[in-house]
Motif scaffolding. Structure first.
Motif, short mmCIF file in Angstrom:
data_model
loop_
_atom_site.label_atom_id
_atom_site.label_comp_id
_atom_site.label_asym_id
_atom_site.label_seq_id
_atom_site.Cartn_x
_atom_site.Cartn_y
_atom_site.Cartn_z
N PRO A 39 -5.13 2.72 -31.29
CA PRO A 39 -5.55 1.35 -31.57
C PRO A 39 -4.50 0.65 -32.44
CG PRO A 39 -6.85 2.94 -32.84
CD PRO A 39 -6.03 3.72 -31.87
N GLU A 40 -4.62 -0.65 -32.58
CA GLU A 40 -3.55 -1.44 -33.20
C GLU A 40 -3.27 -1.05 -34.65
OE1 GLU A 40 -6.40 -5.24 -34.35
OE2 GLU A 40 -5.02 -5.37 -32.68
N TYR A 41 -4.26 -0.46 -35.34
CA TYR A 41 -4.03 -0.10 -36.73
C TYR A 41 -3.32 1.24 -36.89
CZ TYR A 41 -8.54 2.23 -35.84
OH TYR A 41 -9.56 2.97 -35.30
N GLN A 42 -3.10 1.96 -35.77
CA GLN A 42 -2.44 3.26 -35.85
C GLN A 42 -0.93 3.10 -35.87
OE1 GLN A 42 -3.28 6.34 -36.19
NE2 GLN A 42 -5.35 6.72 -35.43
N ARG A 43 -0.27 4.07 -36.48
CA ARG A 43 1.18 4.12 -36.46
C ARG A 43 1.70 4.48 -35.07
NH1 ARG A 43 2.84 8.80 -40.27
NH2 ARG A 43 0.75 9.60 -40.50
N ASN A 44 2.99 4.28 -34.83
CA ASN A 44 3.61 4.70 -33.59
C ASN A 44 3.67 6.23 -33.52
OD1 ASN A 44 4.09 1.95 -33.49
ND2 ASN A 44 6.11 2.17 -32.57
N TYR A 45 3.92 6.75 -32.34
CA TYR A 45 4.06 8.19 -32.16
C TYR A 45 5.38 8.64 -32.77
CZ TYR A 45 4.28 12.73 -29.85
OH TYR A 45 4.35 14.08 -29.59
N ILE A 46 5.32 9.59 -33.71
CA ILE A 46 6.54 10.02 -34.40
C ILE A 46 6.82 11.52 -34.24
CG2 ILE A 46 6.38 8.18 -36.11
CD1 ILE A 46 5.34 10.31 -38.10
N TYR A 47 5.92 12.26 -33.60
CA TYR A 47 6.12 13.70 -33.50
C TYR A 47 7.29 14.08 -32.59
CZ TYR A 47 2.10 15.48 -36.13
OH TYR A 47 1.22 15.83 -37.14
N ALA A 48 7.78 13.13 -31.79
CA ALA A 48 8.93 13.44 -30.93
C ALA A 48 10.25 13.30 -31.69
CB ALA A 48 8.94 12.52 -29.71
N GLU A 49 10.20 12.73 -32.90
CA GLU A 49 11.42 12.55 -33.69
C GLU A 49 11.91 13.90 -34.23
OE1 GLU A 49 10.50 9.70 -36.70
OE2 GLU A 49 10.23 8.05 -35.28
N GLY A 50 13.17 13.91 -34.66
CA GLY A 50 13.73 15.14 -35.24
C GLY A 50 13.81 16.29 -34.27
N GLY A 51 14.09 15.98 -33.01
CA GLY A 51 14.20 17.03 -32.00
C GLY A 51 12.87 17.50 -31.46
N GLY A 52 11.79 16.80 -31.83
CA GLY A 52 10.47 17.15 -31.29
C GLY A 52 9.86 18.40 -31.88
N LYS A 53 10.27 18.79 -33.09
CA LYS A 53 9.75 20.03 -33.68
C LYS A 53 8.24 19.97 -33.91
CE LYS A 53 14.06 21.39 -35.98
NZ LYS A 53 14.72 21.68 -37.28
N ARG A 54 7.75 18.80 -34.33
CA ARG A 54 6.32 18.71 -34.64
C ARG A 54 5.46 18.76 -33.38
NH1 ARG A 54 8.20 15.09 -38.99
NH2 ARG A 54 8.14 13.36 -37.52
N GLU A 55 5.91 18.08 -32.30
CA GLU A 55 5.09 18.12 -31.09
C GLU A 55 5.14 19.50 -30.44
OE1 GLU A 55 6.42 15.10 -28.39
OE2 GLU A 55 8.39 15.98 -28.04
N GLN A 56 6.28 20.17 -30.56
CA GLN A 56 6.35 21.54 -30.05
C GLN A 56 5.45 22.48 -30.85
OE1 GLN A 56 10.07 23.23 -28.77
NE2 GLN A 56 11.08 21.24 -28.77
N ALA A 57 5.35 22.24 -32.17
CA ALA A 57 4.50 23.07 -33.02
C ALA A 57 3.03 22.94 -32.59
CB ALA A 57 4.66 22.68 -34.48
N VAL A 58 2.62 21.75 -32.16
CA VAL A 58 1.25 21.55 -31.68
C VAL A 58 0.98 22.45 -30.48
CG1 VAL A 58 -0.35 19.90 -30.61
CG2 VAL A 58 1.04 19.20 -32.57
N ILE A 59 1.93 22.48 -29.55
CA ILE A 59 1.74 23.28 -28.32
C ILE A 59 1.76 24.77 -28.64
CG2 ILE A 59 2.61 23.71 -26.00
CD1 ILE A 59 1.50 20.81 -26.67
#
Length: 388
Positions: A39-59
């Motif tokens: 929704p409009e009050y949420q921040r942009n998606y940032i887990y793909a930054e820094g080589g995607g370490k955070r989004e990979q950690a989720v998986i």
């Protein structure tokens, strides 16, 4: 605010109808169209930054059977929800299940479709802990403002976007928080940060509001256009890039809004400014290159902005001793300016700590900070000379 814990939803349920907007860098919908992920009050998606370490950690967490932590939905109407907390995690597994990125299996990258069937099943069948929240808009926004999102806390501008969400924030984010905006490269010469973390939007708001972002966003919250915000921001950027045709790394992150307000009414010759910027940037005695721009805008008078390298203690002592010898031989003051003319201090001998080192040939005219160009003046005369 009423909350209800749900344990029946799985990753597969949330990924049903998952839509990700690559251009805007955000997850849009899931749960068969019933869930608004960002929704409009949420921040942009940032887990793909820094080589995607955070989004990979989720998986990797899902593959190991680890819980992803609590997720919060705002129930906006019957069978319609918005993500309050957890959109980074949801967008991460949604992007992975739809093959938007790969995780490393040893040295081999693996997207979702290339995983063994049992691992695919483990991810899709993973149960989520979700609180459904129901409350007034004020209650929801207050909760969102105070919650501590695990891993990456909201920064100040992201919080303000949540507090003052509405058509103005939506339009402003489309312009200044869109990493695909072609102007980002130009803006990055003068502004530190990233579009995803709202740094360009924060600077634009800071400039137009004269450092009162919250009040400005409150006053314009329901505006359906951002014409004033864009016009002022572009005026600052255009002024900077016109006055200073050279782009130096030190320009990034300076207080250009304040400098614009102070100096944009003055005339400058871009060619002369360029020559001066290059001269000072190449001067080894200038230790604060960031100060060059304000120094030149202000008429090249405030040398403190440049933090010009001063004489070291050894050089001061050598100059002091040399002047003492001459003063004793002539029976005059060891301050050369006190020694000339008729004044009460023409014969006064000063201690070293009562004197300041001064350039015989002015640094601003090419004089070096070397022993042969150093003279010791009494503090009174040194201050008087510096003010001329």
């Amino acid at each position: 605010m009423k909350t209800t814990l749900r344990t029946d939803l799985t990753v597969a349920d949330i990924c049903d109808g998952f839509v990700y907007n690559q251009l805007e860098g955000k997850g849009l919908f899931g749960l068969g169209g019933k869930l608004t992920i960002q929704p409009e009050y949420q921040r942009n998606y940032i887990y793909a930054e820094g080589g995607g370490k955070r989004e990979q950690a989720v998986i990797h967490s899902l593959l190991k059977g680890y819980p992803l932590g609590l997720i919060y939905f705002n129930k906006v109407e019957a069978d319609k929800f918005e993500v309050l907390d957890g959109q980074q995690r949801i967008t991460s597994f949604g992007r992975f299940v739809t093959n938007k990125f790969a995780v490393m299996d040893g040295t081999n990258p693996q997207n979702f479709d290339s995983l063994p069937a049992d691992q695919q099943k483990r991810i899709k069948n993973a149960k989520l802990l979700i609180y459904e929240c129901e409350g007034t808009e004020t209650e929801i926004k207050q909760w969102f403002e105070t919650v501590n999102i695990a891993g990456v806390p909201l920064n100040e501008q992201e919080l303000l976007n949540a507090i003052y969400s509405g058509p103005f924030v939506t339009k402003a984010k489309e312009e200044f928080s869109n990493s695909q905006n072609a102007n980002i490269q130009k803006w990055s010469a003068y502004i530190k940060g990233s579009a995803n973390r709202q740094d360009f939007l924060e600077r634009a708001l800071d400039w137009v509001s004269k450092d009162d972002i919250g009040s400005y966003m409150s006053a314009h919250r329901k505006d359906k256009n951002i014409s004033e915000l864009k016009a002022y921001f572009n005026a600052v950027i255009d002024w900077v890039s016109t006055v200073f045709t050279d782009v130096l790394p030190e320009m990034r992150g300076l207080e250009w809004g304040r400098l614009y307000e102070t100096y944009h009414g003055k005339n400058y010759d871009p060619k002369k400014m360029s020559a001066e910027v290059q001269r000072f940037a190449a001067d080894d005695y200038v230790t604060n290159r960031k100060g060059i721009f304000e120094y030149l805008l202000g008429g090249s008078t405030d040398k403190k902005l440049l933090a010009v390298r001063v004489f070291d203690e050894k050089t001061k002592r050598v100059a002091y001793n040399k002047q003492m010898q001459g003063a004793q031989a002539k029976g005059k003051s060891n301050c050369p300016l006190c020694a000339v003319g008729e004044n009460a201090n023409k014969g006064k001998i000063y201690e070293l700590d009562e004197m300041d080192a001064d350039h015989v040939s002015a640094w601003s005219k090419g004089g070096e900070s070397s022993a042969k160009n150093c003279q010791m003046l009494c503090s009174t005369h040194n201050r008087a000379k510096g003010n001329r």
